[in-house]
Scaffold this active site. Structure first.
Site, PDB file in Angstrom:
ATOM      1  N   LYS A 187     118.902  44.482  12.774  1.00 28.90           N
ATOM      2  CA  LYS A 187     119.600  43.603  13.723  1.00 28.90           C
ATOM      3  C   LYS A 187     120.904  43.127  13.084  1.00 28.90           C
ATOM      4  O   LYS A 187     120.898  42.316  12.163  1.00 28.90           O
ATOM      5  CB  LYS A 187     118.755  42.388  14.079  1.00 28.90           C
ATOM      6  CG  LYS A 187     119.352  41.655  15.279  1.00 28.90           C
ATOM      7  CD  LYS A 187     119.020  40.188  15.327  1.00 28.90           C
ATOM      8  CE  LYS A 187     120.039  39.293  14.699  1.00 28.90           C
ATOM      9  NZ  LYS A 187     121.366  39.308  15.286  1.00 28.90           N
ATOM     10  N   GLU A 213     118.407  37.116   0.889  1.00 29.19           N
ATOM     11  CA  GLU A 213     119.706  36.978   0.208  1.00 29.19           C
ATOM     12  C   GLU A 213     120.456  35.884   0.950  1.00 29.19           C
ATOM     13  O   GLU A 213     120.891  36.101   2.090  1.00 29.19           O
ATOM     14  CB  GLU A 213     120.488  38.299   0.278  1.00 29.19           C
ATOM     15  CG  GLU A 213     119.857  39.444  -0.470  1.00 29.19           C
ATOM     16  CD  GLU A 213     120.021  39.337  -1.980  1.00 29.19           C
ATOM     17  OE1 GLU A 213     120.802  38.478  -2.439  1.00 29.19           O
ATOM     18  OE2 GLU A 213     119.357  40.095  -2.689  1.00 29.19           O
ATOM     19  N   CYS A 236     129.704  35.325   0.240  1.00 33.40           N
ATOM     20  CA  CYS A 236     128.543  34.515  -0.188  1.00 33.40           C
ATOM     21  C   CYS A 236     128.648  34.094  -1.635  1.00 33.40           C
ATOM     22  O   CYS A 236     128.291  32.981  -1.988  1.00 33.40           O
ATOM     23  CB  CYS A 236     127.257  35.306   0.038  1.00 33.40           C
ATOM     24  SG  CYS A 236     127.263  36.908  -0.766  1.00 33.40           S
ATOM     25  N   GLU A 293     127.945  24.635   1.219  1.00 35.27           N
ATOM     26  CA  GLU A 293     128.659  25.903   1.407  1.00 35.27           C
ATOM     27  C   GLU A 293     129.608  25.753   2.600  1.00 35.27           C
ATOM     28  O   GLU A 293     129.159  25.476   3.723  1.00 35.27           O
ATOM     29  CB  GLU A 293     127.667  27.032   1.674  1.00 35.27           C
ATOM     30  CG  GLU A 293     128.347  28.391   1.770  1.00 35.27           C
ATOM     31  CD  GLU A 293     127.375  29.528   2.070  1.00 35.27           C
ATOM     32  OE1 GLU A 293     126.513  29.365   2.952  1.00 35.27           O
ATOM     33  OE2 GLU A 293     127.506  30.589   1.433  1.00 35.27           O
TER      34      GLU A 293
HETATM   35  P1  NAD Z   1     123.059  33.285   9.656  1.00 36.64           P
HETATM   36  O1  NAD Z   1     121.905  32.863   8.815  1.00 36.64           O
HETATM   37  O2  NAD Z   1     123.510  32.384  10.726  1.00 36.64           O
HETATM   38  O3  NAD Z   1     122.732  34.683  10.369  1.00 36.64           O
HETATM   39  C1  NAD Z   1     122.337  35.821   9.634  1.00 36.64           C
HETATM   40  C2  NAD Z   1     121.592  36.760  10.570  1.00 36.64           C
HETATM   41  O4  NAD Z   1     120.392  36.119  10.991  1.00 36.64           O
HETATM   42  C3  NAD Z   1     122.351  37.127  11.846  1.00 36.64           C
HETATM   43  O5  NAD Z   1     122.077  38.453  12.200  1.00 36.64           O
HETATM   44  C4  NAD Z   1     121.743  36.169  12.866  1.00 36.64           C
HETATM   45  O6  NAD Z   1     121.854  36.634  14.195  1.00 36.64           O
HETATM   46  C5  NAD Z   1     120.308  36.122  12.416  1.00 36.64           C
HETATM   47  N1  NAD Z   1     119.570  34.920  12.825  1.00 36.64           N
HETATM   48  C6  NAD Z   1     120.086  33.725  13.210  1.00 36.64           C
HETATM   49  N2  NAD Z   1     119.073  32.888  13.537  1.00 36.64           N
HETATM   50  C7  NAD Z   1     117.924  33.565  13.336  1.00 36.64           C
HETATM   51  C8  NAD Z   1     116.559  33.221  13.458  1.00 36.64           C
HETATM   52  N3  NAD Z   1     116.166  32.015  13.863  1.00 36.64           N
HETATM   53  N4  NAD Z   1     115.626  34.164  13.130  1.00 36.64           N
HETATM   54  C9  NAD Z   1     116.000  35.378  12.691  1.00 36.64           C
HETATM   55  N5  NAD Z   1     117.291  35.760  12.569  1.00 36.64           N
HETATM   56  C10 NAD Z   1     118.240  34.853  12.879  1.00 36.64           C
HETATM   57  O7  NAD Z   1     124.218  33.664   8.626  1.00 36.64           O
HETATM   58  P2  NAD Z   1     125.700  34.146   8.980  1.00 36.64           P
HETATM   59  O8  NAD Z   1     126.430  32.952   9.474  1.00 36.64           O
HETATM   60  O9  NAD Z   1     125.646  35.391   9.779  1.00 36.64           O
HETATM   61  O10 NAD Z   1     126.230  34.566   7.526  1.00 36.64           O
HETATM   62  C11 NAD Z   1     126.736  33.670   6.629  1.00 36.64           C
HETATM   63  C12 NAD Z   1     125.683  33.289   5.596  1.00 36.64           C
HETATM   64  O11 NAD Z   1     125.181  34.462   4.958  1.00 36.64           O
HETATM   65  C13 NAD Z   1     126.269  32.445   4.480  1.00 36.64           C
HETATM   66  O12 NAD Z   1     125.376  31.407   4.172  1.00 36.64           O
HETATM   67  C14 NAD Z   1     126.381  33.426   3.322  1.00 36.64           C
HETATM   68  O13 NAD Z   1     126.385  32.835   2.051  1.00 36.64           O
HETATM   69  C15 NAD Z   1     125.191  34.292   3.546  1.00 36.64           C
HETATM   70  N6  NAD Z   1     125.338  35.593   2.884  1.00 36.64           N
HETATM   71  C16 NAD Z   1     124.576  35.848   1.762  1.00 36.64           C
HETATM   72  C17 NAD Z   1     124.731  37.054   1.079  1.00 36.64           C
HETATM   73  C18 NAD Z   1     123.920  37.354  -0.156  1.00 36.64           C
HETATM   74  O14 NAD Z   1     123.911  38.505  -0.587  1.00 36.64           O
HETATM   75  N7  NAD Z   1     123.238  36.379  -0.733  1.00 36.64           N
HETATM   76  C19 NAD Z   1     125.639  38.010   1.559  1.00 36.64           C
HETATM   77  C20 NAD Z   1     126.381  37.722   2.701  1.00 36.64           C
HETATM   78  C21 NAD Z   1     126.213  36.510   3.362  1.00 36.64           C
END
Ligand code: NAD
Length: 501
Positions: A199, A274, A308, A405
């Protein structure tokens, strides 16, 4: 597609293939078929440098997720991929990597338009990194092996282990590196022999759908890779708690990661998380200041700070504080703001209106908390979601802008006296994704690297990532690793077999 987006694309020009792809109404990829959502509903997607509509993606329903999981389960059970000869699996993975390389310009353009990212970075980092990872993981299938173990019990015993793919993997991907993070989730399980339902983030699904076309061309059997698009709340949540999924591999925020982890535990699925970060950079007085400036360019001001592991907290030894702050802010002020397709763009828009508002709110919070705005501190007065690279000086660890963050081009800076204080300040945070230390003293560099509570520590640089080294967080930044042989292990079960002869 809104006329503003058309004008933008025409201004910079794209390949015919990019135009063909963007003119189509996107469909999901399930069981080897290209499908609209079963409800017929779609979600509008914006182009971030204009804020105008780019396209509509299918809004998958829970029935669509069930269908994708069923397709992945069937493909796994039939064994066309999991039981395929390892050398053949390697060949198909390499073919996918080669096709991705041949289509670099097109997929980079799609990514740049969909996510607002600078095209040069898309080519050099997002796509090149994805190709490297596919090749790296393509090398593994023929090397996955169990072990024979000498048993100590009475009698003639023959004991050994078998390595087997875990089954169906549910992968959930964020929007900041849409293709690259998806490949981080896809390459290792494919190498292990798993099947997947992926997804993408609802803001940025296009590059992954294009990638699925390449997988189809490369001969990946139907049902091995399935893609469902839509909201996290509905599609992501249903996937995370689906009993047909054996492993959840999630990249995103800590807040959502916690829920995903709990859902996965309801059916005792394996989990890799992650998550977010607030990574410290420590600069000692003997550091090469240019290295610090370069590191800020490569992390907190790269991809408009939506990284991230970005070095978002800078701790500088007091004797060089003024010099470092001046050098970093001069370079930040000189960055060229322009939309992603401009080959000279150094900083593009952030992804969306809500991300833009959240970053602007944090800048205001920083001002109210007493931080000094050294540079930036405001949005650009133009269409789209552009924010000036911002340096907030004279911060303290008690401030929200230091602890939370922000996920935008905002760097917080403060001075420290000695090594002990620097380590204490750097570790005083809920996250532990990455850290860096800048010094010419080699002993101190390794001492501080060991003391950091972080999954990755860089010395005299920041945000270098390679397929060979595992990447993952300590503390609230996650569980498990992506990349390297460590990641492959997460997609393999170990079975013990015992023969009494
Ligand atoms: P997010 O947590 O809002 O969303 C991530 C994914 O989860 C998306 O596909 C979203 O649609 C889905 N999602 C949202 N709510 C959900 C739920 N209740 N159940 C299941 N899936 C759900 O994150 P974002 O805003 O897309 O990305 C930014 C975040 O990602 C930042 O916190 C960043 O640090 C982190 N990030 C971490 C890494 C790493 O390797 N540690 C890499 C990239 C981004």
């Amino acid at each position: 597609m809104d006329q503003k987006v058309r004008d933008y694309i025409d201004k910079y020009g794209v390949t015919e293939e990019t135009r063909r792809f963007l003119e189509k109404t996107p469909k999901m990829y399930i069981g080897g078929e290209w499908l609209f959502a079963s409800s017929g509903k779609t979600i509008s997607v914006e182009e971030p440098s204009t804020g105008a509509e780019l396209t509509h993606i299918p809004a998958a329903t829970v029935e669509d997720v069930d269908r994708a999981v069923a397709a992945a389960r069937q493909a796994f059970a039939e064994g066309e991929w999991s039981d395929m000869k390892a050398a053949q699996r390697e060949r198909i993975l390499r073919r996918i990597a080669d096709l991705l390389e041949q289509n670099t310009q097109t997929i980079a353009e799609i990514e740049s338009i969909d996510a607002g990212k600078a095209i040069t970075g898309c080519i050099a980092v997002d796509v090149a990194g994805s190709i490297d990872l596919l090749h790296y993981m393509a090398g593994w299938p023929t090397k996955i092996e169990g072990a024979t173990r000498p048993a100590s019990l009475e009698g003639e015993n023959f004991a050994y282990t078998l390595k087997e793919p875990v089954g169906v993997v549910g992968a959930i991907v964020p929007w900041n590196w849409p293709l690259n993070m998806a490949i981080w989730k896809i390459a290792a399980p494919l190498a292990a022999g798993c099947t997947l339902v992926v997804k993408p983030a609802q803001l940025t699904s296009l590059s992954l759908l294009f990638f699925a076309e390449l997988c189809e061309q490369a001969g990946l059997p139907p049902g091995v890779l399935n893609i469902v698009t839509g909201s996290g709340r509905l599609v992501g949540e249903h996937l995370a708690r689906h009993p047909g999924v054996s492993k959840i591999s999630f990249t995103g925020s800590t807040e959502v990661g916690r829920q995903v982890g709990k859902s996965a535990m309801d059916h005792v699925a394996h989990v890799t998380l992650e998550l977010g970060g607030k990574s410290p950079m420590i600069a000692f007085e003997d550091a090469d200041v240019q290295r610090i400036v370069d590191a800020t360019q490569a992390s907190i001001f790269f991809n408009a700070g939506q990284v991230c592991s970005a070095g978002s907290r800078l701790y500088v030894q007091e004797s060089i504080y003024e010099e470092v702050v001046r050098a970093v802010s001069e370079r930040a002020n000189a960055m060229k703001h322009s939309p992603g397709l401009d080959p000279e763009s150094e900083i593009g828009p952030v992804i969306s209106r809500s991300q833009f508002d959240s970053i602007c709110d944090y800048i205001e919070i920083g001002k109210q908390e007493g931080a000094e705005v050294v540079c930036g501190g405001e949005a650009l007065d133009r269409d789209g979601y552009f924010i000036r690279p911002t340096l907030l000086g004279r911060t303290t660890n008690a401030m929200r802008v230091v602890q939370e963050e922000i996920f935008g081009p905002v760097l917080v800076v403060q001075a420290f006296k000695d090594e002990a204080e620097a380590v204490k300040l750097a570790n005083d945070n809920e996250y532990g994704l990455a850290a860096s230390v800048f010094t010419r003293d080699i002993s101190r560099a390794h001492r501080v690297a060991k003391a950091m509570e972080a999954g990755t520590v860089w010395i005299n640089t920041h945000d270098m990532v390679d397929t060979i080294l595992p990447f993952g967080g300590y503390k609230n930044s996650g569980i498990g690793k992506d990349l390297g042989p460590e990641q492959l292990e997460h997609f393999l079960e170990t079975k013990s077999v015992w023969l009494l002869m």
